[in-house]
Design a protein around this motif. Structure first.
Motif, mmCIF file in Angstrom:
data_model
loop_
_atom_site.group_PDB
_atom_site.id
_atom_site.type_symbol
_atom_site.label_atom_id
_atom_site.label_comp_id
_atom_site.label_asym_id
_atom_site.label_seq_id
_atom_site.Cartn_x
_atom_site.Cartn_y
_atom_site.Cartn_z
ATOM 1 N N ILE A 66 121.068 58.446 16.004
ATOM 2 C CA ILE A 66 121.551 58.636 17.375
ATOM 3 C C ILE A 66 122.334 59.947 17.401
ATOM 4 N N PRO A 67 121.877 60.930 18.150
ATOM 5 C CA PRO A 67 122.601 62.206 18.186
ATOM 6 C C PRO A 67 123.952 62.090 18.885
ATOM 7 N N ILE A 124 131.559 53.220 16.403
ATOM 8 C CA ILE A 124 130.969 53.948 17.523
ATOM 9 C C ILE A 124 129.449 53.886 17.455
ATOM 10 N N GLU A 125 128.892 54.117 16.277
ATOM 11 C CA GLU A 125 127.432 54.085 16.139
ATOM 12 C C GLU A 125 126.885 52.673 16.337
ATOM 13 N N ARG A 144 124.195 51.562 19.229
ATOM 14 C CA ARG A 144 122.958 50.799 18.975
ATOM 15 C C ARG A 144 122.918 49.532 19.832
ATOM 16 N N THR A 145 124.054 48.849 19.944
ATOM 17 C CA THR A 145 124.131 47.628 20.747
ATOM 18 C C THR A 145 123.776 47.912 22.202
ATOM 19 N N GLU A 146 124.290 49.040 22.701
ATOM 20 C CA GLU A 146 124.054 49.407 24.096
ATOM 21 C C GLU A 146 122.747 50.171 24.294
ATOM 22 N N GLU A 147 122.047 50.429 23.182
ATOM 23 C CA GLU A 147 120.760 51.123 23.208
ATOM 24 C C GLU A 147 120.826 52.457 23.950
ATOM 25 N N VAL A 148 121.876 53.240 23.649
ATOM 26 C CA VAL A 148 122.012 54.556 24.270
ATOM 27 C C VAL A 148 121.222 55.590 23.467
ATOM 28 N N LEU A 204 131.551 57.219 25.402
ATOM 29 C CA LEU A 204 131.284 56.103 24.494
ATOM 30 C C LEU A 204 132.344 56.066 23.386
ATOM 31 N N VAL A 205 132.732 57.225 22.893
ATOM 32 C CA VAL A 205 133.782 57.289 21.864
ATOM 33 C C VAL A 205 135.084 56.716 22.422
#
Length: 61
Positions: free
Chosen positions: A10-11, A35-36, A40-44, A51-52
């Motif tokens: 995830i970039p 954070i990562e 992944r949970t939010e599928e961003v 997000l941070v």
């Protein structure tokens, strides 16, 4: 800037990396994992500064 190895999966935006750099050094490794995982949970598609900040709030900074 010299950043740690961020996920290739995830970039991270530059703004997110700057927010991450403001996290105390001793907490960064765990914070990055959190954070990562949230991303992944939010599928961003990318990790943003927003997000941070949400991850910091969720896990008590």
């Amino acid at each position: 800037m010299n950043y740690p190895n961020f996920s290739e999966e995830i970039p991270w935006t530059e703004e997110a990396k700057i927010k991450y750099k403001n996290i105390p050094f001793y907490a960064r490794s765990q914070a990055r994992q959190t954070i990562e995982e949230l991303a992944r949970t939010e599928e961003v598609e990318e990790i943003t500064a927003e997000l941070v900040m949400r991850a910091q709030q969720k896990f008590g900074k």
